[in-house]
Enzyme design. Structure first.
Site: not given
Length: 327
Positions: A90, A92
């Site tokens: 991922d 953020d």
């Protein structure tokens, strides 16, 4: 099933006939930080086996060592028999802890420049993060509290209005990234390098805007690494996390079996997406997600970590795929 914190004082990866007293274990555990959490592990003070996804995992390939700070590093024996086909991150909260002092600030600056009279404080933004995607986040917020006076009334025009806000917000966010005001989280570059060196495909799968994700990868990981990292982001799929679409697309595009992929996530919706895609998922908690429920994760850490504060490495990722179970 309970989720328990495991410390060196009472976990042995090799079954042992001797054990420490419970008082000694408790004393030692209190000195160990940070902790490594194994979901679904039985809360016993004499654990000789690890448990992942409710099954016993042979301890043989695993090596656990204390760091200088007293924390635990999870690794596997050298030259593991299995390594992931792909390592999917991922963005953020995993590559960079961007939310509080990056995306939130950029949203607020956009609202201010547009004179919308809207401010998202730290607590409110934490709640809004349960909604995947910036455009979706703004739409849900305005639908709940009411649309600004400057917003159009027509639904189609509102979509354009939101898209314009998000474009402006992304430009402001990219300025922050290009100034390198937000650093990579510990261990990210190390794990990426280990993967690339060993021929493991690396990708970033995010609900954020593709330009913003590309800026993070290029500016903070560097152009040489960025050339080798595939990015799946923004509206590349019609449904965003917790829907597994982005991870399904990554596996299909990279030509890998989902069961041979290891995902690094930081949020509950990201974990749900990874598991729904049939992938192994390690959670590295971030500022906004520390208290979320990660019961279905295959392992949980506070970060990836660099030596001497390393928490886990590529070999550990591979060990989660080895499936050496005992009854």
């Amino acid at each position: 099933m309970a989720t328990v914190k495991i410390s060196l004082s009472f976990v042995s990866l090799t079954p042992s006939s001797s054990s420490s007293s419970s008082s000694s274990s408790s004393s030692t555990q209190s000195k160990l930080s940070p902790s490594f959490i194994i979901p679904n592990a039985a809360p016993s003070a004499k654990l000789a086996k690890l448990r992942f996804n409710g099954k016993s995992l042979r301890a043989k390939p695993m090596v656990r060592r204390a760091s200088r700070s007293g924390g635990i590093t999870c690794s596997a024996s050298s030259s593991p028999a299995t390594i992931p086909s792909a390592l999917l991150f991922d963005c953020d909260g995993v590559l960079v802890d961007t939310e509080k002092d990056g995306h939130r600030i950029s949203f607020n600056d956009t609202f201010k420049e547009r004179e919308l009279g809207v401010t998202w404080d730290v607590e409110l933004y934490g709640e809004l993060l349960k909604i995947g995607g910036g455009k979706e986040r703004m739409t849900a917020y305005f639908n709940k509290v009411g649309w600004p006076d400057k917003a159009p009334k027509d639904e189609a025009e509102r979509k354009e209005f939101i898209a314009g806000l998000h474009k402006q917000k992304t430009e402001l966010f990219m300025v922050l990234i290009e100034k390198t005001l937000l650093p990579l989280r510990p261990g990210v570059a190390k794990l990426v390098d280990q993967a690339l060196t060993n021929g493991v495909k690396v990708a970033v799968c995010s609900t954020s805007n593709e330009k913003a994700v590309s800026a993070i990868v290029s500016c903070l990981l560097g152009p040489e690494r960025a050339e080798k990292i595939k990015i799946f982001a923004g509206d590349v799929v019609p449904k965003k996390k917790p829907d597994p679409a982005i991870y399904n697309l990554a596996a299909e595009t990279l030509g890998v079996d989902p069961s041979k992929c290891v995902v690094v996530e930081d949020s509950g919706i990201g974990l749900a997406a990874a598991k729904a895609a049939g992938m192994t998922c390690i959670v590295t908690k971030s500022g906004y997600t520390a208290d979320e429920d990660f019961e279905n994760a295959d392992a949980i850490f506070d970060c990836i970590g660099d030596p001497p504060e390393e928490r886990f490495d590529l070999a550990f990722c591979g060990s989660l795929l080895q499936k050496q179970f005992v009854s």
